[in-house]
Scaffold this active site. Structure first.
Site, PDB file in Angstrom:
ATOM      1  N   LYS A 281      -6.858   3.621  -3.024  1.00 54.01           N
ATOM      2  CA  LYS A 281      -7.268   3.545  -1.625  1.00 54.01           C
ATOM      3  C   LYS A 281      -7.453   4.960  -1.110  1.00 54.01           C
ATOM      4  CE  LYS A 281      -5.159   1.959   2.741  1.00 54.01           C
ATOM      5  NZ  LYS A 281      -4.046   1.197   3.328  1.00 54.01           N
TER       6      LYS A 281
ATOM      7  N   ASP B 233       0.858  -1.190   0.000  1.00 54.02           N
ATOM      8  CA  ASP B 233       0.000   0.000   0.000  1.00 54.02           C
ATOM      9  C   ASP B 233       0.893   1.239   0.000  1.00 54.02           C
ATOM     10  OD1 ASP B 233      -1.854  -2.016   0.399  1.00 54.02           O
ATOM     11  OD2 ASP B 233      -3.010  -0.906   1.893  1.00 54.02           O
TER      12      ASP B 233
ATOM     13  N   LYS C 286     -10.267   0.507  -2.294  1.00 55.48           N
ATOM     14  CA  LYS C 286     -10.124   0.208  -0.869  1.00 55.48           C
ATOM     15  C   LYS C 286     -10.356   1.442  -0.021  1.00 55.48           C
ATOM     16  CE  LYS C 286      -6.817  -1.311   2.663  1.00 55.48           C
ATOM     17  NZ  LYS C 286      -5.469  -1.825   2.951  1.00 55.48           N
TER      18      LYS C 286
END
Lengths: 856, 318
Positions: B218, B155, B254
């Protein structure tokens, strides 16, 4: 009240039963399909139970034995021998309750209850009325759940919408108007209540429409007789009961139920002072004819075909959301739904792709299910009507897209439908379509968008989607509608005026603006109560019985010499018509004599005809856009200039008045001076009545613009011919209208002399047009003209009736005096009150949501 | 992992056409939360679905091998076995989608999961998480180390400075390099939406991240003042849809930060279902970044099965 207690007991019992079931069922196994559906191979989110009739509702219905009478004078009225009507659940067809089909006697009882109640309610102090409305608001709030359930079952509206949109709005209206009731003595101090108001409701959004009409009517001290649509009656009855429960005095709000005929009977009742109608255009038209000349005020909220305009500078995804919300709300049966999609060509394909995807997500089904987006249509008949229009469009080569996905197998449902590739000539584009069928057209430029948006006889509302502020505002101002939403749709609030122009009707609901529908100026006495015995179809259809000038006649003004000593003949004085900024000969090529107060001929004036009216209206329309766009300052300057030039002719104009009417020198001079004052008065108002900020719940700005009405035809009275002429002319043009003036038939000269003043004062040609002749004939011509937006008529009772009757063609606004009550033009209230501003403008609400600041 | 987003050239003209009307987005976001309620069995099924999409996360200064290890076991057994049995869902292999930790804890997590005989991937945050205010060189190195330590998912956080100063080309280039550094690992790009200043910037940053080849986008690190809100999510999933329509690449989404209740989870699922469709409702394309969410979902499941509300101590802690 008993039923509340019963209701509670019942709901407790039912809850108990449900609980037991749970126990015996044991732990709940997740069914394979639930898990799979969630995995998302296909299909739909969950809807495992069809919704039952909620216990709360059942209790209320059963406490009344599922049978309702009228609600009159604070109690249920159940006269015998009436037919009944059965209300059914629109989704399941289950029987809900029966109501009465009222008749003339019931109307009589209700109106007389209202008339009696008005004696007290109308005299009540503002504060007491405010308290009553406040208490009603509180009581409605307590029963929101029941009301929204009933509204949903009654009208087929989604429970979700009834609960989240309509009911909060209804409650807000009662609070808002409790406020206006309190403030009447301050904010509406020159006005008084009318008396008894008849409210006729439509079948879509019955409860909200009820609040729209009933709240301001009661706040201003009127009493109400209400007739719900024949298919949606229950919420009105419940609301009346709730009002009585909250202590509203008997007779202040009465409800009678019945078919359309009952509505007509109610509207025809002679003791009414106002009819507030919402419904179809055709019904509105016939109501206008039926009430013509009766002195009843009329407000009409009729159909709409509201354009939804998307520019290439818009947030397309948000526009799709707005469209879905706007249009498929209430299955497309709401009048204010955006039913015509106008897309800029450059983004049309992209937008349609997004729209189709979203349509595929819509869910159709039981209106009580919160996760549904569309409920059932009113009936099978309606579905067939929609289907036939769609079939016709397909035959014309249109592309039809229908989202069949989630359509239940039975019941009067219709899938969300999108029609593209149609043209302005298609029937589905021209006609109002009550159903979930959306029509899409494309445009090239903003100018074309406005032209397309305005190319409809309706003018209720529109929305404009663009991130470009200058574009949004200009388009909002250019659309001929009552409400424009920028980057949104269907935003409504009690503090905002909502209503149409053109054939969408007149009168406003919401805001301070709606109060004017339910009041008259304090000085005014209600005009004649009986309809004039008159055949409106034939009245004043010809130029008149007066014979054309007879050359053999001896009453020729030339005999008056300009110089008695020298015996010269005076120069012939024949006034022409004045339109488009120039003097014109009448089409009829004939003249009428004007006599002085001794009966001698003073001059000749042109005998105008319908053809001249046509030309004048054309000239007025040519001038109108430019004049409306002129700055307020410039318009004021022109009015001051008129005053200056009139002042130069003060003595001359006064002597003309003296010769014409029998007033003395002093009174004549006074009339000229008052006219000058009046010009100043209205010049001062040029930049002080443009609108307000409406304090709605919107985060953003909700503005009210008071815009020109358009081309106004004005027929002037005989009294104080100069002052009344100026008093009517000045407010109309200062607010940006162009006028066609029909001067007093008996004393036309002050008006006609005025065109020399007009010519020298920079008034653009076409702004003021003056057509002399047979007043009633010319007024009829104006009232029948489809492109005249309003007619003001000060003349006979018959003429008033004829104007109102003829106005039904394009449903133009009318302001007539019913031939009654000489208005004292020199009085500031009577000759220049707020009424004049109200009549000279029409308001447009523009909603502008704001916000871009985000997080840090 | 899915076919994978190969990325595209940077298309600045696409960025220039982006329009986001915030009030309208807020309205829609509000509706989504109320109009698609799910009940009973369906709700339980949706909640289990949510569990399988969770990146079970711990990102704290005081993380040690012991709590990371405990988290990994919870990831393997997110819902009490007897509850799953009661719903007849015990044989569906329900675990969370991944375990998400700081780079220094990757090795611990990988070890714990191996010991538990479990193939749940370990995700590591990287690139100067959470602020991204370190040199590009060290940010890239961080990715490589995490991958070496066994992280299957990375991430990354973007450099917000580049968004706020409008340096889209530089941003594109940086994310491209992140992508290369990730190698086979799955890359989720954190936009830090709470610090981007406007929804329009959120949309543009989403596009740039996808053009540069992100597998997921995300919302936030969980460390900004405003984290995963529905309006932000709405804007991002629209960007995902647009990108899919234009390129054919499916990019995952996400939301992370501030998602604590079962109800929140259901809202996110219905948002995805409404805006992207059922296809996106699976761990390959949808993740929920959360730490305490799982506990609330487990309690709701407990209630669904037993009809009683659970105390926290009734359920094993993470």
């Amino acid at each position: 009240m008993d039923w509340i207690r019963q209701m509670w007991a019942k709901s407790q019992k039912e809850r108990g039963v449900a609980g037991e079931e749970e126990e015996t069922n044991g732990p709940r196994l997740i069914k394979e399909e639930a898990w799979n559906l969630c995995k998302g191979l296909e299909g739909d989110p969950p809807n495992d139970t069809s919704v039952q009739e909620p216990p709360l509702l059942k209790a209320w219905l059963e406490s009344h034995g599922r049978s309702f009478g009228h609600f009159v004078d604070g109690k249920w009225l159940k006269p015998g021998g009436r037919e009944t009507y059965a209300t059914k659940n629109p989704t399941t067809g289950e029987h809900l309750a029966t109501t009465l089909q009222g008749n003339g006697e019931d109307v009589k009882a209700a109106v007389s209850a209202a008339t009696n109640a008005f004696q007290i309610w109308g005299q009540q102090s503002a504060h007491v009325r405010a308290r009553h409305l406040y208490n009603v608001a509180r009581n409605i709030q307590k029963h929101q759940r029941l009301l929204s359930l009933l509204e949903s079952l009654d009208s087929g509206k989604l429970l979700r919408d009834a609960r989240d949109a309509d009911l909060p709005l209804v409650v807000r209206h009662f609070y808002h108007y409790a406020g206006w009731a309190q403030l009447m003595e301050v904010e509406m101090k020159d006005w008084k209540p009318l008396g008894v108001v008849a409210v006729l409701l439509p079948r879509n959004s019955p409860l909200l429409t009820l609040a729209w009409k009933v709240c301001p009517a009661l706040a201003m001290g009127n009493t109400v007789v209400l007739k719900p649509a024949s298919s949606t009656r229950l919420t009105a009855l419940l609301l009346a009961e709730l009002c009585a429960q909250a202590g509203l005095p008997p007779g202040v709000l009465n409800v009678v139920t019945g078919d359309q005929g009952l509505g007509e009977a109610l509207a025809a009742h002679s003791d009414l002072d106002q009819v507030a109608f919402a419904g179809s255009v055709e019904a509105g038209r016939s109501l206008r004819c039926a009430t013509a000349g009766t002195g009843k005020k009329l407000s009409l909220q009729l159909g709409g075909k509201s354009p939804f305009i998307v520019f290439d500078s818009a947030d397309l995804d948000s526009a799709v959301d707005g469209l879905v919300d706007a249009f498929w709300l209430n299955q497309g049966q709401a009048h204010n739904a955006g039913s015509q999609l106008l897309l800029q060509e450059s983004i049309a394909k992209d937008f349609i792709q997004r729209l189709k995807r979203r349509m595929g997500q819509l869910r159709v089904g039981d209106s009580l299910d919160k996760a549904m987006d569309l409920g059932a249509l009113a009936d099978e008949k309606q579905r067939d009507a929609i289907e036939s229009l769609v079939v016709e469009a397909r035959a014309e080569g249109a592309e039809i897209f229908q989202a069949w996905a989630a359509l239940p197998s039975s019941g009067p449902f219709y899938p969300p439908t999108l029609i593209t590739g149609v043209y302005t000539t298609s029937r589905c584009v021209r006609e109002e379509m009550f159903g979930p069928v959306l029509i899409s057209l494309t445009f090239r430029t903003a100018k074309e968008a406005v032209a397309l948006g305005n190319s409809t006889p309706y003018g209720l509302a529109a929305s404009v989607w663009t991130e470009t502020l200058p574009l949004a505002l200009e388009v909002a101002r250019s659309l001929q509608v009552g409400t424009v939403w920028i980057n949104g749709h269907n935003m409504l609030d009690a503090a905002s005026a909502f209503g149409g122009c053109k054939e969408s009707g007149y009168g406003r609901d919401g805001g301070k603006e709606s109060l004017y529908e339910y009041v008259r100026p304090k000085w005014e006495i209600r005009p004649c109560s009986s309809a004039a015995d008159l055949n409106c179809k034939t009245f004043a259809t010809s130029q008149g019985t007066e014979a054309p000038l007879n050359p053999g006649e001896k009453r020729v003004p030339h005999s008056v010499t300009s110089d008695p000593d020298r015996n010269f003949p005076s120069v012939d004085r024949t006034y022409k018509l004045y339109y488009g900024g120039a003097q014109k000969r009448p089409d009829s090529m004939s003249s009428r004599a004007v006599l002085d107060h001794t009966g001698k001929i003073l001059a000749y004036v042109a005998d105008g005809s319908i053809k001249d009216i046509r030309n004048a209206v054309e000239a007025a329309h040519k001038a109108a856009p430019g004049w409306a766009k002129q700055t307020a300052h410039t318009r004021a300057q022109i009015l001051y200039y008129l005053a200056e030039n009139l002042e130069l002719r003060r003595a001359e104009v006064a002597s003309q008045l003296e010769a014409l009417t029998s007033v003395g020198r002093e009174d004549a001079l006074r009339e000229v001076d008052l006219s000058l004052q009046r010009l100043f008065h209205w010049a001062a108002y040029s930049d002080k009545y443009g609108g307000t900020v409406q304090e709605t719940v919107l985060y953003g700005a909700s503005l009210l613009f008071r815009e020109p009405v358009g081309v106004v035809g004005i027929t002037c009275p005989d009294e104080q011919p100069l002052l009344s002429f100026i008093s009517l002319l000045a407010p109309a043009i200062i607010r940006g209208n162009c006028v066609v003036m029909v001067p007093s038939e008996r004393y036309p000269l002050p008006a006609l002399d005025f065109y020399q003043v007009l010519d020298t004062s920079d008034v653009p040609g076409g702004v003021v047009n003056i057509i002399s002749g047979n007043q009633d004939h010319l007024s009829r011509g104006l009232a029948e003209h489809q492109d005249v937006q309003a007619v003001w008529y000060f003349g006979s009772k018959e003429g008033s009736a004829a104007v109102e009757w003829a106005s039904s063609g394009n449903l133009k606004r009318t302001w007539v005096n019913y031939g009654a009550g000489r208005r004292c033009w020199s009085d500031l209230q009577e000759g220049a009150g707020e009424e004049f501003l109200y009549q000279a403008t029409q308001c447009k609400s523009v909603w502008m949501p704001m916000g871009d600041i985000f997080a840090n | 992992m899915a076919a994978g987003n190969q990325g595209t050239e940077l298309d600045l003209s696409w960025l220039a056409r982006v329009r986001v009307n915030q009030p309208a987005v807020l309205r829609r976001a509000e509706q989504i939360q109320t109009r698609r309620a799910v009940k009973k069995n369906w709700q339980a099924a949706w909640l289990l679905r949510a569990v399988t999409c969770i990146d079970l996360t711990t990102l704290s200064g005081d993380d040690t091998p012991s709590n990371v290890c405990r988290l990994c076991y919870k990831a393997k057994h997110p819902i009490r076995e007897d509850l799953l049995q009661a719903m007849n869902m015990h044989d569906k292999g329900i675990t969370t989608a991944a375990v998400c930790v700081y780079p220094a804890r990757v090795a611990d997590a990988v070890k714990a999961l191996r010991a538990a005989n479990c193939d749940i991937p370990v995700a590591s945050v990287a690139t100067g998480f959470p602020a991204g205010q370190t040199a590009l060189k060290t940010r890239l190195e961080e990715i490589r180390i995490a991958v070496e330590d066994g992280a299957k998912e990375i991430d990354v956080v973007i450099n917000r400075t580049l968004v706020l100063t409008g340096q889209w080309e530089v941003l594109f280039e940086e994310i491209r390099q992140f992508r290369q550094a990730c190698g086979e690992a799955h890359m989720k790009t954190i936009l830090g939406t709470g610090e981007l200043g406007s929804l329009t910037n959120v949309y543009k940053a989403s596009l740039v991240a996808m053009m540069a080849g992100s597998d997921f986008i995300k919302t936030s690190t969980g460390k900004e003042a405003v984290n995963a809100t529905v309006p932000v999510g709405l804007v991002m999933v629209r960007a995902i849809r647009d990108f899919f329509w234009r390129t054919g690449y499916k990019v995952g989404f996400k939301p992370a930060g501030g998602i604590r209740t079962a109800k929140d989870a259901l809202v996110w699922l219905s948002l995805i279902k409404e805006e992207l469709g059922d296809e996106w409702l699976k761990p390959e394309l949808f993740r929920l970044g959360a730490s305490s969410l799982l506990a609330d979902i487990e309690r709701q499941i407990y209630h669904h099965v037993t009809g009683r509300y659970a105390a926290y101590h009734d359920l094993p802690m993470a």
